[in-house]
Scaffold this motif. Structure first.
Motif, PDB file in Angstrom:
ATOM      1  N   UNK A 140       0.812  -1.217   0.000  1.00  0.00           N
ATOM      2  CA  UNK A 140       0.000   0.000   0.000  1.00  0.00           C
ATOM      3  C   UNK A 140       0.847   1.270   0.000  1.00  0.00           C
ATOM      4  N   UNK A 141       2.176   1.131   0.144  1.00  0.00           N
ATOM      5  CA  UNK A 141       3.057   2.296   0.069  1.00  0.00           C
ATOM      6  C   UNK A 141       3.252   2.696  -1.391  1.00  0.00           C
ATOM      7  N   UNK A 142       3.802   3.880  -1.590  1.00  0.00           N
ATOM      8  CA  UNK A 142       4.098   4.341  -2.940  1.00  0.00           C
ATOM      9  C   UNK A 142       5.577   4.694  -3.003  1.00  0.00           C
ATOM     10  N   UNK A 143       6.360   3.951  -3.802  1.00  0.00           N
ATOM     11  CA  UNK A 143       5.973   2.895  -4.739  1.00  0.00           C
ATOM     12  C   UNK A 143       5.740   1.555  -4.039  1.00  0.00           C
TER      13      UNK A 143
ATOM     14  N   UNK B 123      10.862  12.057   0.892  1.00  0.00           N
ATOM     15  CA  UNK B 123      10.198  11.030   1.694  1.00  0.00           C
ATOM     16  C   UNK B 123      11.255  10.091   2.280  1.00  0.00           C
ATOM     17  N   UNK B 124      11.253   9.970   3.604  1.00  0.00           N
ATOM     18  CA  UNK B 124      12.261   9.188   4.322  1.00  0.00           C
ATOM     19  C   UNK B 124      11.592   7.962   4.929  1.00  0.00           C
ATOM     20  N   UNK B 125      12.222   6.795   4.748  1.00  0.00           N
ATOM     21  CA  UNK B 125      11.748   5.560   5.376  1.00  0.00           C
ATOM     22  C   UNK B 125      12.938   4.859   6.012  1.00  0.00           C
ATOM     23  N   UNK B 126      12.869   4.647   7.323  1.00  0.00           N
ATOM     24  CA  UNK B 126      13.864   3.846   8.030  1.00  0.00           C
ATOM     25  C   UNK B 126      13.240   2.493   8.333  1.00  0.00           C
ATOM     26  N   UNK B 127      13.890   1.430   7.905  1.00  0.00           N
ATOM     27  CA  UNK B 127      13.324   0.089   8.021  1.00  0.00           C
ATOM     28  C   UNK B 127      14.302  -0.844   8.713  1.00  0.00           C
ATOM     29  N   UNK B 128      13.870  -1.432   9.811  1.00  0.00           N
ATOM     30  CA  UNK B 128      14.613  -2.498  10.479  1.00  0.00           C
ATOM     31  C   UNK B 128      13.885  -3.804  10.178  1.00  0.00           C
ATOM     32  N   UNK B 129      14.586  -4.749   9.547  1.00  0.00           N
ATOM     33  CA  UNK B 129      13.892  -5.914   8.990  1.00  0.00           C
ATOM     34  C   UNK B 129      14.737  -7.174   9.107  1.00  0.00           C
ATOM     35  N   UNK B 130      14.062  -8.305   9.388  1.00  0.00           N
ATOM     36  CA  UNK B 130      14.715  -9.612   9.389  1.00  0.00           C
ATOM     37  C   UNK B 130      15.158  -9.976   7.982  1.00  0.00           C
ATOM     38  N   UNK B 131      16.038 -10.991   7.836  1.00  0.00           N
ATOM     39  CA  UNK B 131      16.441 -11.445   6.499  1.00  0.00           C
ATOM     40  C   UNK B 131      15.227 -11.731   5.621  1.00  0.00           C
ATOM     41  N   UNK B 132      15.210 -11.134   4.432  1.00  0.00           N
ATOM     42  CA  UNK B 132      14.058 -11.234   3.536  1.00  0.00           C
ATOM     43  C   UNK B 132      14.441 -10.634   2.194  1.00  0.00           C
ATOM     44  N   UNK B 133      13.501 -10.702   1.238  1.00  0.00           N
ATOM     45  CA  UNK B 133      13.715 -10.113  -0.076  1.00  0.00           C
ATOM     46  C   UNK B 133      12.531  -9.207  -0.390  1.00  0.00           C
ATOM     47  N   UNK B 134      12.822  -7.961  -0.730  1.00  0.00           N
ATOM     48  CA  UNK B 134      11.807  -6.999  -1.139  1.00  0.00           C
ATOM     49  C   UNK B 134      11.927  -6.818  -2.648  1.00  0.00           C
ATOM     50  N   UNK B 135      10.790  -6.886  -3.351  1.00  0.00           N
ATOM     51  CA  UNK B 135      10.819  -6.800  -4.808  1.00  0.00           C
ATOM     52  C   UNK B 135       9.829  -5.745  -5.308  1.00  0.00           C
ATOM     53  N   UNK B 136      10.239  -5.115  -6.399  1.00  0.00           N
ATOM     54  CA  UNK B 136       9.335  -4.242  -7.160  1.00  0.00           C
ATOM     55  C   UNK B 136       9.318  -4.807  -8.568  1.00  0.00           C
ATOM     56  N   UNK B 137       8.195  -5.390  -8.945  1.00  0.00           N
ATOM     57  CA  UNK B 137       8.076  -6.105 -10.207  1.00  0.00           C
ATOM     58  C   UNK B 137       7.466  -5.224 -11.290  1.00  0.00           C
ATOM     59  N   UNK B 138       7.521  -5.717 -12.515  1.00  0.00           N
ATOM     60  CA  UNK B 138       6.913  -4.993 -13.635  1.00  0.00           C
ATOM     61  C   UNK B 138       5.422  -4.786 -13.397  1.00  0.00           C
ATOM     62  N   UNK B 139       4.762  -5.784 -12.836  1.00  0.00           N
ATOM     63  CA  UNK B 139       3.329  -5.649 -12.552  1.00  0.00           C
ATOM     64  C   UNK B 139       3.070  -4.528 -11.548  1.00  0.00           C
ATOM     65  N   UNK B 140       3.891  -4.453 -10.507  1.00  0.00           N
ATOM     66  CA  UNK B 140       3.725  -3.391  -9.519  1.00  0.00           C
ATOM     67  C   UNK B 140       4.018  -2.014 -10.120  1.00  0.00           C
ATOM     68  N   UNK B 141       4.989  -1.953 -11.025  1.00  0.00           N
ATOM     69  CA  UNK B 141       5.299  -0.684 -11.692  1.00  0.00           C
ATOM     70  C   UNK B 141       4.114  -0.218 -12.516  1.00  0.00           C
ATOM     71  N   UNK B 142       3.473  -1.148 -13.235  1.00  0.00           N
ATOM     72  CA  UNK B 142       2.293  -0.787 -14.029  1.00  0.00           C
ATOM     73  C   UNK B 142       1.140  -0.348 -13.135  1.00  0.00           C
ATOM     74  N   UNK B 143       1.082  -0.931 -11.937  1.00  0.00           N
ATOM     75  CA  UNK B 143      -0.003  -0.581 -11.009  1.00  0.00           C
ATOM     76  C   UNK B 143       0.171   0.840 -10.478  1.00  0.00           C
TER      77      UNK B 143
END
Length: 321
Positions: free
Chosen positions: A26-29, A54-74
């Motif tokens: 729900x964030x942008x992007x 816009x500033x975002x500080x994120x503390x996160x466990x091991x993981x993978x964050x992705x921005x896909x072509x579908x999300x870009x079109x959205x």
């Protein structure tokens, strides 16, 4: 003021990964997250908005964050982001490049391109991401391709200035008055633009002639002085300096922008400052737009939303409360 916008500890362990995925979506992007250990997943996000910064500080466990072509079109706000770890290790992949970031390293990415951010363990990583609209930077997104997903040093010079300044902004817990907020965001934009330009120096062909640099500087000052004139166009700018339009465009190739972009950015920034000015709260939005050379109110609204992420009326409400 920076504020907590997501905290997984408030949720049962089995719901944390899915809730964080919904938050990112729900964030942008928008982005998506996956983890090989969902039962141990934790994340905390803090955010701060300073005008278009816009500033975002994120503390996160091991993981993978992705921005896909579908999300870009959205949804694609067309922003440039700088990202770096405050603690831990982060790998950023974009446009065929991969940057392994640890300690004093940073990289850029473009919201309009597929992206992967991999947070490696075993301990959580804390990263800082700051994004701004490409329209407010002095070069088009396509010219920065060679920097996207490339590891850049932040031990000294502009890289150190940029990352230290952004880190301090994220750590600051108090709010700024509206006027100071505008000044701070302008400093962040200038540092980001200077760092991008610095890392592109020497890769864009031979340096311009000093005479051309001097003329381009005078033209830029002229544009910013006359930006409220609705008749201001590349053709009128060229005529005022007794040069052809084609020569004008050649001059500004060396400055990594165009005269049209310079006019648009100048008008939008001045309109934004007026909208944040409590003394002008009773002035209708369409009059502020007209004051800065926008003849068509709907075109102004679209351009403002593209540049700053919200329509002008909503921006005013959040800045003059």
């Amino acid at each position: 003021m920076i504020r907590t916008v997501f905290r997984s500890e408030a949720l049962p362990p089995a719901e944390r990964l899915a809730a964080f995925d919904d938050f990112l979506h729900t964030r942008d992007p928008p982005m998506r997250v996956t983890s090989t250990a969902p039962e141990r997943f934790r994340a905390t996000a803090r955010a701060r908005d300073l005008g278009p910064v816009h500033i975002l500080e994120l503390a996160c466990s091991p993981s993978v964050l992705r921005r896909t072509t579908r999300l870009i079109h959205r949804s694609d706000p067309a922003v440039c982001a700088v990202v770096f770890p405050l603690r831990g290790t982060l790998t950023v992949s974009q446009t065929g490049h991969e940057a392994l970031l640890r300690g004093q390293d940073f990289t850029f990415y473009d919201s309009s391109r597929p992206l992967r951010l991999r947070i490696t363990g075993p301990e959580p990583t804390t990263l800082l991401r700051v994004h701004v609209p490409w329209t407010l930077l002095p070069l088009p997104a396509r010219r920065a391709d060679r920097l996207l997903g490339t590891r850049l040093p932040a031990q000294e010079g502009l890289g150190a200035l940029l990352t230290h300044f952004l880190t301090d902004l994220a750590a600051e817990v108090c709010a700024y008055p509206a006027a100071d907020e505008t000044r701070v965001s302008a400093v962040a934009l200038d540092l980001l633009a200077a760092t991008l330009t610095h890392h592109l120096d020497g890769t864009l062909g031979p340096p311009p002639e000093p005479r051309d640099c001097e003329l381009a500087g005078r033209i830029e000052a002229y544009v910013l002085e006359h930006v409220a004139d609705p008749e201001l166009t590349p053709r009128t700018v060229a005529a005022a300096h007794h040069i052809s339009v084609s020569y004008l465009h050649r001059l500004f190739r060396t400055r990594e922008t165009t005269v049209t972009e310079l006019i648009r950015r100048g008008r939008l920034e001045r309109a934004r400052r007026d909208l944040a000015d409590r003394r002008l709260r009773e002035t209708p939005v369409h009059r502020i737009a007209a004051r800065w050379g926008f003849r068509d109110h709907s075109a102004f609204t679209r351009a403002f939303r593209t540049a700053y992420g919200v329509p002008p009326r909503e921006y005013r409400e959040t800045r003059t409360e």
